[in-house]
Each structure stands twice: as structure tokens, then as C-alpha cells.
Design an enzyme around this catalytic site. Sequence first.
Site, mmCIF file in Angstrom:
data_model
loop_
_atom_site.group_PDB
_atom_site.id
_atom_site.type_symbol
_atom_site.label_atom_id
_atom_site.label_comp_id
_atom_site.label_asym_id
_atom_site.label_seq_id
_atom_site.Cartn_x
_atom_site.Cartn_y
_atom_site.Cartn_z
ATOM 1 N N HIS A 62 0.128 -4.833 -4.987
ATOM 2 C CA HIS A 62 -1.223 -5.003 -4.453
ATOM 3 C C HIS A 62 -1.323 -4.578 -2.984
ATOM 4 C CE1 HIS A 62 -5.254 -6.091 -4.964
ATOM 5 N NE2 HIS A 62 -5.110 -7.191 -5.675
ATOM 6 N N ARG A 63 -0.201 -4.398 -2.305
ATOM 7 C CA ARG A 63 -0.234 -3.899 -0.933
ATOM 8 C C ARG A 63 -0.680 -2.442 -0.890
ATOM 9 N NH1 ARG A 63 5.857 -5.205 0.686
ATOM 10 N NH2 ARG A 63 6.051 -4.095 -1.311
#
Length: 426
Positions: free
Chosen positions: A400-401
Site C-alpha cells: 500500500h506504500r
Amino acid sequence: MATEVKLPRLGQGMESGTIVRWLKTEGDAVAKGEPLYELDTDKVTQEVEAESDGVLLKIVVSDGEVDVGTTVGIIGAQDEDVAALLADAQAENGGAPTAPAPAPAQDTAAAPEDTASGGPESVEEAPASSEPAPAPAPPTAPRASGERVKASPLARRIARERGVDVAQLAGTGPEGRVIAEDVEKAAVRPVAGSASAPVGEVEVVELTSTRRTIARRLTEAWQAPVFQLTVTADATELVATRERMVELLREGETKPTVSDVLTRLVASALVRHRPVNANFVDGKLHRFTAANIGLAVAAPSGLVVPVIRDADRKSVQQIAADRADVVSRARTGKLQLADLEGGTFTISNLGMYGIEQFVAVLNPPQVAILAVGSIEERPTAIDGEFAIVPTLTMTLTCDHRAIDGSEGAEFLRDVKAFVESPSLAL
């Protein structure tokens, strides 16, 4: 003129390697490019080639762990004097002798010498003296997780034979080096919590360098904030496309698998969705224009991920040939470090084991991995009626980064569309 054989740096971040065995002996003729010895790194075991012609005059380090740039051998002309080079190599290795030296005559027995890279290990009876013997140096505490293990080749060999993990031992040798005596003592020590268990009921297996790398990298993967997305796709056209390709095969060509076709389809989706075709390195995103797809392969030493480079620019037949080559070499321990580097995305397929759906763990520094299950016949509603169709389930794990949910969903939507209509991508 004689040249030193230095331990090479085979990949980014490599600091040391373990010489497994020499493929040549002292006095053998050596040609440039000829395999000289086997080197075990944290990723793969591979043969190291000679960089010059001549005769292998001296094996300086016969086996064991060695730092990059260390002199491990000397190649030169027959009968060439290499005393100066040998002295330099000994000084470089801390003054350790490079070959077993004859033991002086004495009444007491000595333990076998370990001379490959760390000097002799011997036990002598001290002569009678009125002076009290100096206290032995305390053993070094067990090293921190990830710290490089210093151990003599003899200690490593005994550890392999007896199933002892040298990383868990407190070395009593110079600078905390694990010596043979440390391993022998550990081999007879009972396993914690099983003092009353009969001998033979517990098997202790030392991790290979590949398995240690797997453990380290997957532990890193769990530090990333991830999410999963799952879709099912009608695989009718995927299977049919593969069958038509098999029918058109020419003699000598590699038969493509469903996975080969899927690899090509995923590659087409990746170049359309660069946020998914990326690495996360030191807080920065490296997005790639080419799809270098890693294929998770179960090898005897553990899971490896050889890379199919430029999969978006290759035909299914080329991908099939590349896949057959790297999988064969992975299972025979012949992969090179270059085969494992440069991946931008990974596919893990457990369909051949009958696994319908699963979640794959990220392969850092890549930001996504696709888990592919088996193709199963399932009832599906088509135009208001039930039909039995071959169905494929795929689960995308995203970092998700680097990837937002919508970006992952759009990528997976295209993969599903390509699976159901391969002509859109091919």
C-alpha cells in the site's frame, strides 16, 4: 606472470560467500572461462570461472566462508615461484597458514588441524608447572540476528554432518570464530525442553543459505502494509489459446503451458499499469517500462524466483523456452545470480497442486505479487442460465506504500479481461 584468484562480487550487496568445493586441484591446467570452484552465496550456489589461463599453483582457501576480494587461489605458469604472492595472501587472511603443516613430534595427541581459512585447532597437554595456568578466554556470546557467522571449514563440515546450526553457537576461537570443538559440544547437548525425549525423535536441520535468505526476505515483506484483491475469471479462452499453440508447435520447440500464456498476459497488463510494475527502494518508487516477471519455483534448496526478462516483448513460445530453461537449472542447482536479479513483478502458481486460491507474500523490493490457483470446473450464470465453465482464481497482494486500491483493482481488471479474451493482449 602469476595472478591471484579473488573472491568476486557476484551481485549488489554481496559481502561474502562460502566456497563449497574446488573443481580443480593444485597442478591442474586451467583455461580462462573454465569452472574453477563452486561458491555458495545467500541466493544461489554457482560455479566461478577462471579469469586467466595457466596452472592452478595454489589453493589458498580450500572451503568455508570468505569475504569478497579475498585471495582464494593463485594461477600462473608451471613451476613459477609464487612465494611472494602466497605470503601476501597469508597476511591478507590474517597470517593463517594455507595448507596443513606437519605437526611436531610430541607425546600427546592433537586434534585434527583446520587450515583452510582460520588456522589450526589443536589441543596440547601443558607441561607441569608451579605457575597457575591462565584462565581461558570466555566464549563470545551468540551473535545478533543477521550477523555474519565466522566458523572454520572443519566446524562447518561437522555441523552439516550432525545437524547443528553454527549461527546459534558461541564461538571460542579467535574473534568469536566457531571451531570444531564448539560444534562437537553442541552436537551432544540435549535439545531444550526435550531432555527426556528418546534419542532419534528430533531431527535438527540446519538452514541452507537459500533458506536463510527466504526467511530474511519474507520477514522484511511482513513489515510492508499490504492488501489483497481477488478475482475469478472464465478460463475457457485461456485454455483454448494454449491448446491451439500446442497444435502449431514445430519439432524441437518447447510446449507452452497455461502459465506461459498467463505470464505473457500479465506482462501486457503490467506495461499498462506501471505503478504495479515497480520496486520500493529506500523510500522511493522505481517504476519500470519493461515487465521482468519472476516465477516462483520450488527448488531442492528452497524457493527461488528466476526472472523472465522483457516478457512483454516476447512471444508465448519464447517465454515457454525461457521458463523451461530457468526451471530446469533451478531444480538442478545451476542458476546464476543474474537469473534471480532485476525482477519487477512475481507470479506464484500453485494450481498444479490443486490449490484453488491462496495469498502470496510480497517479494521485496517488488510492490506486488500475483497468486494463481488451479483451473476448476464451476457453475456460472451466463445470460440468465447456469453453465459449467473452467474458472481461474487470482489474488493480487499489493504494497500500500506504492499502490492504491484503485490502481491494483484496475490492473487486476485488465488481467481478468486478458484471461477471458487473450487476443486483447496477444
